[in-house]
Design an enzyme around this catalytic site. Structure first.
Site, mmCIF file in Angstrom:
data_model
loop_
_atom_site.group_PDB
_atom_site.id
_atom_site.type_symbol
_atom_site.label_atom_id
_atom_site.label_comp_id
_atom_site.label_asym_id
_atom_site.label_seq_id
_atom_site.Cartn_x
_atom_site.Cartn_y
_atom_site.Cartn_z
ATOM 1 N N ASN A 1 -15.093 22.018 -19.207
ATOM 2 C CA ASN A 1 -14.454 21.105 -18.264
ATOM 3 C C ASN A 1 -13.431 21.865 -17.424
ATOM 4 O O ASN A 1 -13.293 23.071 -17.548
ATOM 5 C CB ASN A 1 -13.803 19.927 -19.020
ATOM 6 N N ARG A 2 -12.719 21.154 -16.582
ATOM 7 C CA ARG A 2 -11.848 21.800 -15.593
ATOM 8 C C ARG A 2 -10.435 22.085 -16.107
ATOM 9 O O ARG A 2 -9.569 22.477 -15.335
ATOM 10 C CB ARG A 2 -11.765 20.909 -14.341
ATOM 11 N N ALA A 66 -8.208 20.303 -23.818
ATOM 12 C CA ALA A 66 -9.196 19.281 -23.445
ATOM 13 C C ALA A 66 -10.514 19.669 -24.117
ATOM 14 O O ALA A 66 -11.357 20.357 -23.535
ATOM 15 C CB ALA A 66 -9.358 19.233 -21.929
#
Ligand code: C5P
Length: 204
Positions: A1-2, A66
């Site tokens: 993810n970012r 995350a």
């Protein structure tokens, strides 16, 4: 993810500046000061192993990562040939590292989680705090501009299991780190007072 790892790194840097012995477990370690022990990992399973191996020695654990919620059940050993048709990728849940730590938390340990939300920030974050067994949850509304993933700034509400709430308006991630550690130390001081035999923060 970012996720850039910037918020987690800022917390590690701030904790080290305050004299803490810090271990940063990260997939994307950025510049960290000397004295911060960096453990590089790639997968959720590696992060879980690295965090759990060090958990018993930690007074404060902040889970800013995350972590992906799903992973493929099987990874291909070789190139997947297109002649064989479009493959089906079956996913399974990754371990919830924070929830696992919450289940085996000592009374004197402080566990801090993060919650990136786009709606009902406080209610969703408070539910997550309880579900994960954390002491504090740092909630950010990632639908706001300049907040959360990839940015150098963040705006958060820090919610305590004791009902305390601290709002940090749009700030540098280092300033958010200051507020997170202030809140964590407040909880730790209260926990230490309730658990005789453990050292007061700042005396180690
Ligand atoms: O459930 P959700 O992913 O929204 O919760 C976010 C919090 O849980 C963060 O503190 C994150 O680091 C942690 N988490 C975890 N393991 C996962 C997923 C999230 O530790 N597999």
């Amino acid at each position: 993810n970012r996720s850039s790892g910037k918020q987690g790194t800022a917390i590690a840097v701030e904790a080290a500046a305050r004299g803490a012995k810090v271990t940063l477990v990260s997939t994307v370690p950025a510049a960290v000061p000397p004295g911060v022990d960096v453990v590089r990992v790639e997968s959720a399973a590696e992060m879980q192993a690295a965090v759990e191996a060090r958990y018993d020695d930690a007074d404060i654990v902040v889970m800013a990562a995350a972590v992906a919620d799903f992973r493929p059940v099987r990874a291909a050993d070789h190139k997947i040939k297109k002649e064989n048709g479009v493959p089906e990728v079956v996913l399974e849940r990754t371990p919830d590292i924070l929830a696992g730590l919450g289940q085996r938390k000592r009374p004197d340990q402080v566990l801090v989680g993060f919650a990136a939300e786009t709606t009902d920030l406080r209610a969703n974050a408070a539910a997550k705090l309880a579900r994960k067994g954390a002491d504090l949850i740092v909630a950010n509304d990632v639908s706001q501009p300049q907040v959360g993933f990839e940015h150098d700034t963040n705006a958060v509400v820090i919610i305590g299991a004791d009902g305390a709430e601290v709002e940090v308006p749009l700030s540098d991630k280092r300033q958010v780190a200051v507020a997170v550690l202030d809140a964590a130390l407040r909880v730790r001081s209260a926990a230490v007072r309730r658990s005789p035999g453990t050292q007061q923060p700042g005396t180690e």
